[in-house]
Motif scaffolding. Sequence first.
Motif, PDB file in Angstrom:
ATOM      1  N   UNK A  89       0.830  -1.232   0.021  1.00  0.00           N
ATOM      2  CA  UNK A  89       0.172  -0.019   0.051  1.00  0.00           C
ATOM      3  C   UNK A  89       0.725   1.147  -0.073  1.00  0.00           C
ATOM      4  N   UNK A  90       1.917   1.371   0.645  1.00  0.00           N
ATOM      5  CA  UNK A  90       3.005   2.494   0.824  1.00  0.00           C
ATOM      6  C   UNK A  90       3.644   2.428  -0.422  1.00  0.00           C
ATOM      7  N   UNK A  91       3.786   1.406  -1.301  1.00  0.00           N
ATOM      8  CA  UNK A  91       4.404   1.509  -2.424  1.00  0.00           C
ATOM      9  C   UNK A  91       3.656   2.104  -3.466  1.00  0.00           C
ATOM     10  N   UNK A  92       2.279   2.328  -3.139  1.00  0.00           N
ATOM     11  CA  UNK A  92       1.540   2.811  -4.404  1.00  0.00           C
ATOM     12  C   UNK A  92       1.701   4.317  -4.241  1.00  0.00           C
ATOM     13  N   UNK A  93       2.196   4.893  -3.131  1.00  0.00           N
ATOM     14  CA  UNK A  93       2.410   6.321  -3.126  1.00  0.00           C
ATOM     15  C   UNK A  93       3.460   6.983  -4.209  1.00  0.00           C
ATOM     16  N   UNK A  97       6.420   4.537  -5.883  1.00  0.00           N
ATOM     17  CA  UNK A  97       5.834   4.009  -7.168  1.00  0.00           C
ATOM     18  C   UNK A  97       6.670   4.186  -8.410  1.00  0.00           C
ATOM     19  N   UNK A  98       6.932   5.291  -8.891  1.00  0.00           N
ATOM     20  CA  UNK A  98       7.829   5.539  -9.844  1.00  0.00           C
ATOM     21  C   UNK A  98       9.033   4.765 -10.094  1.00  0.00           C
ATOM     22  N   UNK A  99       9.936   5.193  -8.787  1.00  0.00           N
ATOM     23  CA  UNK A  99      10.926   4.325  -8.996  1.00  0.00           C
ATOM     24  C   UNK A  99      11.093   2.882  -8.987  1.00  0.00           C
ATOM     25  N   UNK A 231       1.844  -4.828 -10.718  1.00  0.00           N
ATOM     26  CA  UNK A 231       1.470  -5.218  -9.517  1.00  0.00           C
ATOM     27  C   UNK A 231       2.511  -5.965  -8.825  1.00  0.00           C
ATOM     28  N   UNK A 232       3.103  -6.757  -9.306  1.00  0.00           N
ATOM     29  CA  UNK A 232       4.245  -7.630  -8.665  1.00  0.00           C
ATOM     30  C   UNK A 232       5.436  -6.875  -8.375  1.00  0.00           C
ATOM     31  N   UNK A 233       5.630  -5.759  -9.038  1.00  0.00           N
ATOM     32  CA  UNK A 233       6.859  -4.673  -8.747  1.00  0.00           C
ATOM     33  C   UNK A 233       6.357  -3.948  -7.464  1.00  0.00           C
ATOM     34  N   UNK A 234       5.216  -3.606  -7.299  1.00  0.00           N
ATOM     35  CA  UNK A 234       4.706  -3.122  -6.034  1.00  0.00           C
ATOM     36  C   UNK A 234       4.243  -3.738  -5.011  1.00  0.00           C
ATOM     37  N   UNK A 235       3.960  -5.080  -5.194  1.00  0.00           N
ATOM     38  CA  UNK A 235       3.587  -6.096  -4.271  1.00  0.00           C
ATOM     39  C   UNK A 235       2.185  -6.099  -3.843  1.00  0.00           C
ATOM     40  N   UNK A 236       1.533  -5.711  -4.875  1.00  0.00           N
ATOM     41  CA  UNK A 236      -0.094  -5.671  -4.624  1.00  0.00           C
ATOM     42  C   UNK A 236      -0.868  -7.129  -5.100  1.00  0.00           C
TER      43      UNK A 236
END
Length: 287
Positions: A89-93, A97-99, A231-236
């Motif tokens: 969830x934090x990774x969607x900020x 997210x961009x990096x 989604x995998x890169x973010x962990x969702x």
Amino acid sequence: MIPHLWGIYREQQHSPGREFDDAEILRLVAKHVEAAGCQVHLKTPEDLRGANDPSPSLVFLMCERIEVLGLLEPLEMKGIPHVNPLQAVLNTYRDRMIPLLAASAIPIPKSRIISSNSSDPDHPSPQPPTDPFPIWIKRADVHNTQSGDVELVLSPEELRITLASLHGRGISRVVLQQHIPGDLIKFYGIGKPLASHRKDVWFQWFYHRDQELARYPFSEEALQTLTQQAASAIGLEVYGGDAIVTPAGEFFLIDINAWPSFALFREEAAPRIAEWLLRRLRQGALS
């Protein structure tokens, strides 16, 4: 013992115009989970403060604010599964997210994270973008809380005014993002596709309304693969987002976020999300 799950609603201020849709997908998922023999307690983010309830078997959540996620962190540290995981969830900020997307070679528009403070001598005004206007300016943390969080600006003067407005609202960092012409697509997904068989995941897409569609041809399979890689890169595990398809049929991922409303596909998505939660619950029991 009957498994007991918590479902956490999204913060009201993070559902502008979507309050009903966001709440309804959570309620409908809870209904399907309960039909499978589990107990579900739906909570607002405010309910988490000072709560002394017994620990749940699993938490499924739509909340996004750092301070609210912090209230759930002790449960996750104890090994209680969360969908989505708090870090995801934090990774969607956007500033995270961009990096992450760039590091995974996901095609995204050219993006630059800058300070919104153009008046402080310690934070000089940003250099004009090298790409031509129009460009997008977006708050660098959560996706959308009100009008003005995401704006298309047409000139350096509009950029200056929009930066000042965001800074005045206490938003310290923003993203300047290239405008990519093309058809705007919304997508939804459920599951962990890169660790599962394709049949174990759910995916849908549709064209955003309020646009002049060119209906550029593209591969639906390629779109699904791209969004699942993101989604995998973010962990969702439960996610949605936006992508642009260009005249050449290429994709640019614009945004990906945790647990959207699934509004157009709510009846179809809710039982699939419930199936995923029950699967995660069984995995947690075996770990």
